[in-house]
Design a protein around this motif. Structure first.
Motif, short mmCIF file in Angstrom:
data_model
loop_
_atom_site.label_atom_id
_atom_site.label_comp_id
_atom_site.label_asym_id
_atom_site.label_seq_id
_atom_site.Cartn_x
_atom_site.Cartn_y
_atom_site.Cartn_z
N VAL A 1 0.94 -1.14 -0.06
CA VAL A 1 -0.11 -0.15 -0.10
C VAL A 1 0.90 1.15 -0.02
N LEU A 2 1.85 1.14 0.66
CA LEU A 2 2.83 2.14 0.97
C LEU A 2 3.52 2.68 -0.59
N ASP A 3 3.87 1.36 -1.39
CA ASP A 3 4.77 1.69 -2.59
C ASP A 3 3.60 2.02 -3.55
N GLY A 4 2.47 1.92 -3.32
CA GLY A 4 1.40 2.47 -4.32
C GLY A 4 1.07 1.15 -5.39
N SER A 5 1.44 0.03 -4.74
CA SER A 5 1.34 -1.31 -5.78
C SER A 5 -0.20 -1.78 -5.59
N LEU A 6 -0.69 -1.43 -4.52
CA LEU A 6 -1.98 -1.92 -4.42
C LEU A 6 -3.01 -0.74 -4.24
N GLN A 7 -4.09 -0.81 -5.08
CA GLN A 7 -5.16 0.33 -5.19
C GLN A 7 -6.47 -0.29 -4.78
N PHE A 8 -6.98 0.61 -4.33
CA PHE A 8 -8.38 0.06 -3.65
C PHE A 8 -9.30 0.92 -4.42
N HIS A 9 -10.67 0.61 -4.53
CA HIS A 9 -12.01 1.51 -4.99
C HIS A 9 -12.42 1.94 -3.84
N ALA A 10 -13.50 2.90 -3.77
CA ALA A 10 -13.84 3.47 -2.87
C ALA A 10 -15.04 2.38 -2.06
N VAL A 11 -14.98 2.66 -0.79
CA VAL A 11 -15.92 1.67 0.00
C VAL A 11 -16.61 2.77 1.00
N LYS A 12 -17.94 3.12 0.71
CA LYS A 12 -18.54 4.00 1.69
C LYS A 12 -19.19 3.22 2.65
N LYS A 13 -18.20 2.77 3.75
CA LYS A 13 -18.90 2.38 4.76
C LYS A 13 -18.06 2.96 6.06
N LYS A 14 -18.53 2.21 7.26
CA LYS A 14 -18.00 2.89 8.49
C LYS A 14 -17.53 1.44 9.20
N VAL A 15 -16.03 1.54 9.41
CA VAL A 15 -15.74 0.14 10.07
C VAL A 15 -14.98 0.26 11.31
#
Lengths: 165, 381
Positions: free
Chosen positions: B252-266
């Motif tokens: 995640v720090l390297d930027g090699s893993l990208q996420f899509h938006a999740v509109k949730k509260k966890v």
């Protein structure tokens, strides 16, 4: 809350290793009366089946059957009443649910689901019971010994245990 | 018989100042006035006889390390308890097993040499695995949990499938051992050192035969056991143990893993073995922080003071344990989160079990998900 562990002596008795070891859990009502009838009629059934009498087959659970396999059983036979004529109404149905789970667990362990079998014995039918025990014993003989070898890590003698608690 | 004096010395219990901080932090003591970690140490020091082993309180400790983090004298309480349990086990005394002893039987069965398990049926074509690889993914007992706790619908395997998805996305195709055993954590924790060693030797042999130099674990107990306990008991094991969160956080720090938006509260629950015992607190929060739109709320007790899931090693589960679970679930509900995330398959099982309360029912109901499966679900396509 400490509990004393006991290792069943019967499982550790030296016996012919080529003979299968089968544990049979027997319901006190339908199946046990069947066994008595088989005795009265002097019917022969496989001696390698070690029978344990329970008040109802509903008593068994996954842990109990897995424990038998842990102690080196090659097969476990469950003898109960036919569904619908259980002395406690629902006991044998609970046992059937457990058996479904046990079979899945045995499959995962690679033992295969054939090593456990539930027989619904009509009340006091000795002939039927002796036949089914023999069929199961034959099946286990064909499957061969279980890969699980029970090596007791320690033996707690009954008298030694009594002094502890 | 286990030398109690030696145990007291090695775990530093001799340095106990009798201050009682451990009792104030202990989740069991909060609900059971008869239990006190301090009194157990006191009794062991002053009695030093076999009667210590017969103490029922010995099996109630959750070895959650809440006391260890707060202890002024750095007493290694978990080690102390495990050693005493080992002594008790040698005398044939053990805790009350739960679930009819099925899990204990399973662990002992798995110690058999000739076992040929059939545990990988859940692998699908979407999950890339290799026969040999530098990296081995240690699945843990999830396939067994999934089957055994089917009535609770625990979906224990979701953690494993999520982890493999994450590894694949990072370009790692892991090997998976078809005959991997239970890591032995629970046997060690309940005093059965011999049983633990059998499992540990099997696993080390399996991993060595696979040729992997790195083992990735997602289960917190498996991680701790493979990383810390195996080398302690067996010496150099010849492989490196990494937690999946370390890898994912790095990616995640390297930027090699990208996420899509999740509109949730966890809200994230720190499992004892991962947080307090292994010190992995920041990685899960960093990973969740990288998911756009995701709102992270903390429970009242979090990080090193996180509440334990209430039960350990499949033994001694009773009203006190239930109360701890209820406390945790109430805290999670109070945050207003939609989803409670946990990294430990066992915490998930215990909390889901506690939710099955007919009286408290809706009071405790909250969606609970495995951390790895949630993060894998948020990966950008």
């Amino acid at each position: 809350m400490a509990r004393k562990r006991k290792i069943p002596q019967e499982f550790r008795i030296c016996r012919d290793e080529s003979e299968p070891r089968i544990v049979g859990f027997v319901c006190n009502w339908g199946a046990y009366s069947g066994l008595e009838m088989a005795g009265v009629k002097k019917l022969k059934y496989a001696p390698s089946v070690q029978l344990i009498r329970l008040m109802c087959l509903g008593r068994i659970n996954t842990g109990l059957v897995l424990k038998a396999f842990e102690f080196g059983a090659d097969g476990v036979l469950l003898l109960g009443c036919p569904s619908g004529s259980c002395h406690y109404e629902f006991g044998v149905d609970r046992a059937k649910e457990s058996v479904a789970q046990i079979k899945k667990m045995l499959n995962l362990l690679g033992l295969g689901s054939k090593r456990v079998h539930l027989v619904e014995v009509p009340l006091g039918d000795g002939d039927f019971l002796a036949r089914r025990i023999n069929t199961f014993e034959k099946r286990i003989r064909e499957l061969g010994p279980s890969p699980i070898k029970y090596v007791p890590t320690q033996i707690v003698l009954a008298d030694q245990a009594a002094t502890l608690l | 018989m286990k030398d109690i004096k030696k145990t007291i010395f090695e775990s530093k219990a001799y340095s106990c100042l009798d201050c009682g901080k451990c009792t104030s932090a202990c989740p069991v003591a909060r609900h059971d006035s008869g239990f006190s970690p301090r009194m157990l140490v006191y009794d062991a020091i002053h009695e030093s006889g076999p009667e210590v082993f017969r103490d029922g309180r010995l099996w109630q400790c959750l070895t959650c390390a809440s006391c260890e983090t707060i202890c002024a004298s750095d007493v290694r309480y978990g080690e102390f308890i495990r050693a005493l349990r080992g002594g008790a086990y040698e005398q044939g005394i053990s805790g009350q097993c739960t679930h009819g002893g099925a899990l204990q039987a399973l662990m002992h069965i798995m110690a058999s040499d000739e076992l040929n398990q059939n545990r990988l049926d859940w692998l699908t074509r979407q999950l890339e695995t290799a026969d040999t690889s530098d990296t081995l993914y240690f699945v843990g007992c999830a396939p067994y949990f999934e089957t055994f706790f089917a009535d609770l619908n625990t979906k224990s395997l979701k953690g494993a499938t999520g982890s493999i998805t994450l590894l694949n996305r990072m370009g790692i195709v892991p090997a998976i051992s078809p005959n991997e055993r239970c890591c032995g954590h629970d046997l060690l924790n309940s005093g059965d050192v011999e049983g633990f060693l059998k499992l540990a030797r099997q696993n080390v042999k399996e991993i060595a035969e696979s040729g992997a130099s790195r083992v990735v674990v997602s289960c917190p107990e498996g991680y701790h056991t493979l990383k810390e306990e195996y080398p302690r008991y067996l010496g150099n094991t010849g492989f490196e143990v990494v937690h999946i969160m370390d890898l994912v956080a790095q990616a995640v720090l390297d930027g090699s893993l990208q996420f899509h938006a999740v509109k949730k509260k966890v809200t994230y629950h720190d499992p004892c073995r991962l947080g307090r015992i292994s010190g992995i607190y920041d990685q899960p929060r960093d990973i969740l922080g990288a998911i756009p739109g995701l709102q992270i709320v903390e429970m009242g007790h979090h990080r090193s003071s996180a509440l334990c899931c209430g039960t350990q090693s499949w033994m001694n589960c009773g009203s006190v344990n239930k109360q701890i679970q209820v406390e945790l679930l109430r805290e999670a509900k109070a945050t207003g989160a939609d989803i409670l995330l946990t990294a430990c398959p066992k915490c998930k099982i215990h909390l889901q079990c506690a939710m099955h309360d007919e009286v408290l029912g809706q009071d405790l109901k909250i969606e609970i998900k495995s951390f790895a499966s949630f993060v894998a679900g948020a990966l950008a396509r």
